[in-house]
Motif scaffolding. Structure first.
Motif, PDB file in Angstrom:
ATOM      1  N   ALA A 137     -49.855 -44.315  30.490  1.00 31.44           N
ATOM      2  CA  ALA A 137     -49.196 -44.904  29.326  1.00 31.44           C
ATOM      3  C   ALA A 137     -47.702 -44.589  29.329  1.00 31.44           C
ATOM      4  CB  ALA A 137     -49.827 -44.386  28.036  1.00 31.44           C
ATOM      5  N   THR A 138     -46.941 -45.545  28.873  1.00 26.89           N
ATOM      6  CA  THR A 138     -45.517 -45.335  28.607  1.00 26.89           C
ATOM      7  C   THR A 138     -45.268 -45.643  27.133  1.00 26.89           C
ATOM      8  OG1 THR A 138     -44.804 -45.892  30.843  1.00 26.89           O
ATOM      9  CG2 THR A 138     -43.174 -46.082  29.107  1.00 26.89           C
ATOM     10  N   ALA A 163     -41.319 -41.715  27.044  1.00 22.20           N
ATOM     11  CA  ALA A 163     -42.232 -40.666  27.492  1.00 22.20           C
ATOM     12  C   ALA A 163     -43.359 -41.301  28.301  1.00 22.20           C
ATOM     13  CB  ALA A 163     -42.808 -39.892  26.304  1.00 22.20           C
ATOM     14  N   VAL A 164     -43.781 -40.614  29.361  1.00 23.06           N
ATOM     15  CA  VAL A 164     -44.839 -41.103  30.242  1.00 23.06           C
ATOM     16  C   VAL A 164     -46.057 -40.177  30.126  1.00 23.06           C
ATOM     17  CG1 VAL A 164     -45.485 -41.684  32.601  1.00 23.06           C
ATOM     18  CG2 VAL A 164     -43.140 -42.055  31.824  1.00 23.06           C
ATOM     19  N   TYR A 165     -47.240 -40.760  29.983  1.00 26.08           N
ATOM     20  CA  TYR A 165     -48.463 -40.004  29.754  1.00 26.08           C
ATOM     21  C   TYR A 165     -49.534 -40.368  30.789  1.00 26.08           C
ATOM     22  CZ  TYR A 165     -46.593 -39.346  24.978  1.00 26.08           C
ATOM     23  OH  TYR A 165     -45.815 -39.056  23.892  1.00 26.08           O
ATOM     24  N   LEU A 166     -50.393 -39.403  31.073  1.00 29.85           N
ATOM     25  CA  LEU A 166     -51.589 -39.617  31.888  1.00 29.85           C
ATOM     26  C   LEU A 166     -52.775 -39.052  31.125  1.00 29.85           C
ATOM     27  CD1 LEU A 166     -52.982 -40.467  34.543  1.00 29.85           C
ATOM     28  CD2 LEU A 166     -52.514 -38.156  35.406  1.00 29.85           C
ATOM     29  N   GLY A 167     -53.829 -39.844  30.996  1.00 27.01           N
ATOM     30  CA  GLY A 167     -54.971 -39.362  30.230  1.00 27.01           C
ATOM     31  C   GLY A 167     -56.203 -40.213  30.442  1.00 27.01           C
ATOM     32  N   GLY A 168     -57.122 -40.111  29.495  1.00 23.40           N
ATOM     33  CA  GLY A 168     -58.378 -40.837  29.610  1.00 23.40           C
ATOM     34  C   GLY A 168     -58.946 -41.175  28.253  1.00 23.40           C
TER      35      GLY A 168
END
Length: 249
Positions: A137-138, A163-168
């Motif tokens: 996600a951005t 902000a840049v995100y990594l998740g599930g």
């Protein structure tokens, strides 16, 4: 620096556009579109133009001082890909008891601080199966802040950052009527670690229309400039949201 800063956003936009082109040749895509309000409390620090003020806004205070809030959510998914767009805005005006500058000068009461905040998210996800998604996600944050005393603007700032995100995300169909989801992601904001969590439960009135109740937590971290250009925004917003969702193919 400008190109590096906005590369994650450009990457997500291009990925979404590419996936939408692919979807035209496929018939197994489902879509959800919704409108929602998020009634959140906030804790943290905001600093403007060499003047720093602690703020702590509870849910009841926010509802009392809320000027406007609205959110839009759109999601497209097939068995392998999920695409998410989310946009949210809220405005708050809160009185503060006292403003103390770093040089020791103290402003009396009758001061207030105003927040106008935009949040835009673009996410691309890979579906491991019908219940688990991996998401990149951005989020683009835009904030306008004014600090006033006796109708005079002491300081003002208008900032935008990425902000840049990594998740599930885990999604579950409990029955034909009830469903739920749990999402968590973390990443890098303008100045460090940031995170987001969202837990939701929904009820379907029909195949077309449903209502969802969610609780979300969003952490934000941004600091830049010095002197008259100084700006600090370290905050965590949390609270319940209510959404109306339309589903179609």
């Amino acid at each position: 620096m400008y190109r590096i800063k906005y590369f994650p956003l450009a990457f997500v936009v291009l990925s979404i556009l590419s996936s939408l082109n692919i979807s035209r040749a496929q018939s197994d895509w489902n879509y959800n579109a919704g409108v929602y309000g998020w009634f959140a409390g906030m804790t943290g620090d905001v600093g403007i133009a060499n003047q720093q003020q602690q703020f702590d806004v509870t849910l009841s205070e926010l509802l009392k001082n809320l000027t406007f809030t609205a959110g839009l959510h759109f999601e497209a998914q097939n068995p392998k890909v999920v695409l998410i767009f989310d946009g949210f805005y809220f405005g708050v005006k809160k009185d503060v008891d006292q403003i103390t500058l770093r040089n020791g000068l103290v402003y009396p009461a009758n001061a207030d601080i105003t927040f106008d905040e935009w949040l835009i998210e673009g996410s691309v996800g890979y579906r491991i199966n019908s219940e688990f998604d991996i998401l990149v996600a951005t989020r683009v944050f835009g904030i306008n802040t004014d600090l006033e005393s006796n109708d005079d603007i002491i300081a003002s700032a208008n900032k935008t950052w990425v902000a840049v995100y990594l998740g599930g995300r885990y999604s579950k169909e409990f029955s034909e009527k009830w469903y739920g989801s749990l999402r968590a992601d973390a990443g890098y904001g303008a100045d460090g670690f940031v995170y987001f969590t969202n837990a939701a439960v929904g009820y379907r009135f029909s195949k077309l229309f449903s209502i969802a109740l969610a609780y979300r937590i969003l952490n934000m971290d941004y600091e830049s400039g010095s002197g008259v250009d100084y700006f600090l925004y370290e905050a965590t917003a949390s609270g319940f949201g209510l959404g109306f969702v339309f589903s179609f193919e």
